[in-house]
Design a protein around this motif. Structure first.
Motif, PDB file in Angstrom:
ATOM      1  N   ALA A 157      37.934  49.346  47.960  1.00  0.00           N
ATOM      2  CA  ALA A 157      36.509  49.013  47.878  1.00  0.00           C
ATOM      3  C   ALA A 157      36.307  47.654  47.212  1.00  0.00           C
ATOM      4  O   ALA A 157      35.427  46.878  47.621  1.00  0.00           O
ATOM      5  CB  ALA A 157      35.761  50.105  47.110  1.00  0.00           C
ATOM      6  N   VAL A 158      37.108  47.350  46.199  1.00  0.00           N
ATOM      7  CA  VAL A 158      37.023  46.042  45.537  1.00  0.00           C
ATOM      8  C   VAL A 158      37.327  44.922  46.531  1.00  0.00           C
ATOM      9  O   VAL A 158      36.626  43.901  46.583  1.00  0.00           O
ATOM     10  CB  VAL A 158      37.999  45.973  44.342  1.00  0.00           C
ATOM     11  N   ILE A 159      38.363  45.104  47.332  1.00  0.00           N
ATOM     12  CA  ILE A 159      38.747  44.083  48.314  1.00  0.00           C
ATOM     13  C   ILE A 159      37.597  43.819  49.287  1.00  0.00           C
ATOM     14  O   ILE A 159      37.262  42.666  49.588  1.00  0.00           O
ATOM     15  CB  ILE A 159      40.023  44.524  49.070  1.00  0.00           C
ATOM     16  N   VAL A 160      36.979  44.885  49.770  1.00  0.00           N
ATOM     17  CA  VAL A 160      35.862  44.725  50.707  1.00  0.00           C
ATOM     18  C   VAL A 160      34.683  44.044  50.004  1.00  0.00           C
ATOM     19  O   VAL A 160      34.006  43.177  50.582  1.00  0.00           O
ATOM     20  CB  VAL A 160      35.431  46.087  51.280  1.00  0.00           C
ATOM     21  N   ALA A 161      34.419  44.406  48.744  1.00  0.00           N
ATOM     22  CA  ALA A 161      33.312  43.804  48.002  1.00  0.00           C
ATOM     23  C   ALA A 161      33.541  42.317  47.765  1.00  0.00           C
ATOM     24  O   ALA A 161      32.613  41.501  47.870  1.00  0.00           O
ATOM     25  CB  ALA A 161      33.119  44.532  46.671  1.00  0.00           C
TER      26      ALA A 161
END
Length: 392
Positions: free
Chosen positions: A368-372
């Motif tokens: 999720a961090v990568i996508v954010a």
């Protein structure tokens, strides 16, 4: 709290109680209807699927209608649905009533969040959404325990009748307190609502929501055996720990709204990183009961810090037609719920121990961090035009 948003919060309390109280009443429902507890557990799955599939159908079907009557109608749908649950003569009628009720869930929170954001100045939009969602978090602290106790004392049908009463209050409050000139349907109608789904940022926001939710449910679904087998807590103690988790959710929801009004995407990225670290802490210190209890509280707090910013992110990314996208975002959370539970189950079946299961949650949080981060990077190239807020 502005009175129109209070009306929406009362309805969200009713909806949250409807969704989660069944979990505490499964033995009573199973015994009364002559089914097994696992079969009764499918009433939870049926509701989740009703949210996922019902959200876009209801949102598209009401795209051309004024927002206030739609919200009143959706709140009324919950009253009727819970009444059918209370009088259901058998298991399949109860299942049908649960699915019918769930059809309004995603649309109410999606459309309601757009309305809440439109009722306040721009710098308070996320806080307004957080106040609306406060009803959902309070349902886990007050509504679910009270509903469970009521069902144990007077039968599970009494719980649904009580929710009917709360639902009638919410219908009256929305009809009375939400202004008639509240933001209307998008200018492009259904076509405009569908057009915004071609925006990458809308889908990235929903993907973050799904991954964040999956990181929670990959572990939370199995939190009871984790706390009893790894942390050494008694079954009765787990109940109080889960109430503490709900308290963390409520506090995190309010904090998340305020932080998102300040720095939206940094709030999302930073919180998800802290969540991943918390999962690692679960692995390292989960065997210490006192530490595990503290981690569960922080876990509930952090997971709901990201809810208001993710909802306002979708609303802003789809500002030309936000109702359908905001509704689909609620479906994304529920897809994450189901997907996370499934991923956690697969990991356990593959030999991962309860003690190491938080590693799965950490991996999902980092995804999720990568996508954010990707979404924030795209912001620099093409900034999102925010939803226009109501004038003060």
């Amino acid at each position: 709290m502005p009175l129109p948003i209070l009306a929406l919060a009362i309805a969200s309390f009713c909806i949250g109680t409807t969704e989660f109280v069944i979990m505490g009443l499964l033995p009573e429902v199973a015994a009364d209807l002559g089914v097994s507890i696992p079969s009764a557990g499918l009433l939870v799955t049926g509701y989740a699927l009703g949210v996922v599939f019902g959200a876009p159908i209801v949102a598209m079907g009401t795209a051309h209608l004024p927002r206030k009557p739609v919200l009143v109608g959706l709140a009324a749908l919950f009253v009727v649905g819970n009444l059918f649950c209370a009088i259901a003569p058998n298991y399949w009628m109860l299942m049908a009533a649960r699915v019918f009720t769930a059809f309004g869930h995603g649309a109410f929170f999606g459309i309601g969040s757009v309305v809440a954001a439109s009722l306040v100045p721009r710098n308070k939009r996320a806080s307004a959404i957080a106040l609306m969602f406060a009803g959902l978090t309070l349902a886990n602290i007050l509504g679910v325990p009270a509903g469970t106790a009521l069902g144990e004392a007077f039968g599970w049908r009494a719980t649904f009748l009580a929710v009917v009463g709360i639902g009638l209050i919410s219908v009256a409050c929305i009809a009375w307190l939400v202004p008639s000139d509240v933001t209307g349907p998008s200018g492009g109608g259904l076509r405009g609502e569908l057009r915004v789904l071609g925006k990458l940022q809308v889908w990235l926001a929903m993907l973050i929501a799904a991954l964040a939710s999956a990181s929670l449910f990959a572990v939370f679904t199995y939190i009871k055996p984790y706390l009893t087998d790894v942390s050494g807590l008694s079954t009765s103690a787990v109940t109080w720990v889960l109430l503490l988790f709900g308290a963390g959710m409520t506090i995190g929801n309010i904090i998340g709204g305020r932080l998102a009004d300040w720095k939206l995407m940094p709030t999302v990225i930073g919180t998800l990183l802290l969540l991943a670290l918390l999962f690692v802490g679960f692995i390292q210190f989960g065997a210490i009961a006192g530490v595990a209890i503290g981690i569960v509280f922080l876990w509930g707090l952090l997971i709901f810090v990201v809810v208001p910013p993710l909802q306002i992110r979708v609303v802003e990314a789809a500002s030309e037609g936000p109702n359908l996208a905001a509704t689909l975002n609620q479906g994304a959370f529920n897809v994450g719920n189901a997907g996370g539970a499934w991923i956690g189950g697969v990991a356990l079946s593959a030999g991962v121990s309860y003690a190491n299961l938080p590693l799965v949650g950490a991996a999902l949080a980092l995804l999720a961090v990568i996508v954010a981060v990707l979404s924030q990077t795209l912001d620099r190239r093409a900034p999102i035009v925010p939803l226009q807020a109501a004038a003060e």
